[in-house]
Design an enzyme around this catalytic site. Structure first.
Site, PDB file in Angstrom:
ATOM      1  N   LYS A 179      50.465 -26.804 109.452  1.00 18.20           N
ATOM      2  CA  LYS A 179      51.782 -26.919 110.097  1.00 18.20           C
ATOM      3  C   LYS A 179      51.872 -26.041 111.336  1.00 18.20           C
ATOM      4  CE  LYS A 179      54.598 -28.590 106.276  1.00 18.20           C
ATOM      5  NZ  LYS A 179      55.775 -28.358 105.421  1.00 18.20           N
TER       6      LYS A 179
ATOM      7  N   LYS B 254      45.697 -38.807 103.481  1.00 14.21           N
ATOM      8  CA  LYS B 254      46.794 -39.015 102.543  1.00 14.21           C
ATOM      9  C   LYS B 254      47.932 -39.777 103.240  1.00 14.21           C
ATOM     10  CE  LYS B 254      50.243 -36.496 100.017  1.00 14.21           C
ATOM     11  NZ  LYS B 254      51.049 -35.316  99.933  1.00 14.21           N
TER      12      LYS B 254
ATOM     13  N   LYS C 155      54.742 -39.281 105.008  1.00 19.37           N
ATOM     14  CA  LYS C 155      55.977 -39.838 105.550  1.00 19.37           C
ATOM     15  C   LYS C 155      56.198 -39.425 106.995  1.00 19.37           C
ATOM     16  CE  LYS C 155      58.465 -36.278 102.968  1.00 19.37           C
ATOM     17  NZ  LYS C 155      59.230 -36.059 101.752  1.00 19.37           N
TER      18      LYS C 155
END
Ligand code: TRP
Length: 331
Positions: free
Chosen positions: A113, A195, A198
């Site tokens: 992140k 993966k 969203k």
């Protein structure tokens, strides 16, 4: 006898994908029959990246309605919003003095992140695992069901619990991770080595729980496949394997059963079939979510009760923590 405690949470950021559904919420259904379950909308975690306040509020309710639509029963478990239980922030602060900067800097998700949000590497982002440890430890949790990507965070929660117990005396139960077997990892339809996320920039990469039938089928039709023509699970066929996994999860099939069903079928028809299966499975869930969302009174009642139950359990643990750590609590 006291039931064992299960704790899990999902951030109300973005719309959940079928990966979240298969990977987490669906696995909770069996757990709620057997354990004392706490399931949270982790909205305090969601502000560690830039967000839209109005959207966060709306997504929190949507997520709660989705949980219930998926079969999470607020009569059987404690369903609540993290920020409504102040002990999460209070325990997080206390645990901050037990967690080391070095171990936070080494967390995979923090590094990812930080790279992705270079202009906003805030303290909360780094503290994310400590808040998650607080979530888990507040409820004297035995089991934490999470997807593969969150196992490192549960490990840290364990380390923090053990360290605190050693330093200040037995306080926390040390939780265990429960990694799901089936469908632990649903991958992107555009890059099946990644993966399904969203927050993927490519809207065709993931199927959202709120996608309509046409959208779902279109996304599956565009899913990348592999060379060859056989439909089977194989290391060198990440695309086909991923589609098969999705099919198995939604149809409750074993790998062998699914392979047999699709024997001799072409990739095109196979993709259509998986798309239709997913669309059929989601339709009733979506209708139920819409119905629940419209019933504001019911939803706020569920969340008020959830917050109250969570508060009672959390206060008990926090009282103990404050006693152990030497905070003045009145005479
Ligand atoms: N970090 C988790 C995720 O992104 C959500 C979460 C917050 C969580 N607190 C938790 C999961 C406690 C398990 C236990 O998926």
């Amino acid at each position: 006898m006291e039931r064992n405690v299960v704790y899990s949470a999902v951030q109300p950021s973005g719309i959940p994908t079928i990966g979240n559904y298969i990977g987490s919420v669906r696995n909770w259904l069996a757990l709620q029959e057997e354990y004392a379950c706490y399931f949270a909308m982790a909205n305090m975690h969601a502000i560690t990246v830039r967000h839209d306040p109005a959207l966060l509020r709306r997504r929190t309710l949507e997520l709660c309605a989705l949980y219930i639509a998926c079969g999470i029963d607020p009569e059987k478990c404690t369903l609540y919003v993290q920020s409504q239980v102040p002990q999460h922030a209070e325990l997080c602060w206390t645990l901050n003095s037990v967690a080391y900067v070095g171990e936070m800097e080494r967390m995979t998700q923090f590094k990812d992140k930080s790279r992705k949000h270079e202009d906003n590497i805030n303290m909360g982002l780094m503290d994310y695992p400590v808040l998650m440890a607080a979530d888990i430890l507040l409820y004297q949790t035995d089991l934490v069901p999470v997807g593969q990507d969150q196992t490192q965070h549960v490990e840290i929660a364990r380390d923090i619990a053990i360290r605190f117990n050693n330093r200040y005396g037995e306080t926390f139960r040390v939780p265990k991770t429960l990694v799901y077997k089936q469908g632990a990892k649903i991958c992107s339809l555009q890059d099946p080595t990644k993966k399904m996320s969203k927050s993927d920039e490519n809207p065709n990469a993931c199927v959202f729980m709120t996608d309509d039938r046409d959208t779902i089928i279109r996304k599956f039709k565009r899913a990348v496949t592999d060379s060859g023509s056989e439909i089977n699970f194989s290391e060198d066929k990440p695309g086909i394997s991923n589609l098969l996994s999705i099919y198995c999860a939604f149809k409750n099939r074993t790998a062998e059963e699914a392979e047999r069903e699709f024997e001799g079928m072409g990739y095109g028809d196979f993709k259509l079939c998986v798309g239709e299966t997913v669309a059929d499975a989601l339709a009733p869930v979506q209708a139920e979510q819409t119905r629940i969302l419209a019933d504001k009174e019911y939803l706020s009642g569920v969340l008020a009760r959830g917050a109250e139950q969570a508060f009672r359990a959390a206060r008990k643990t926090l009282d103990k923590v404050y006693r152990k750590i030497g905070f003045y609590r009145g005479e």
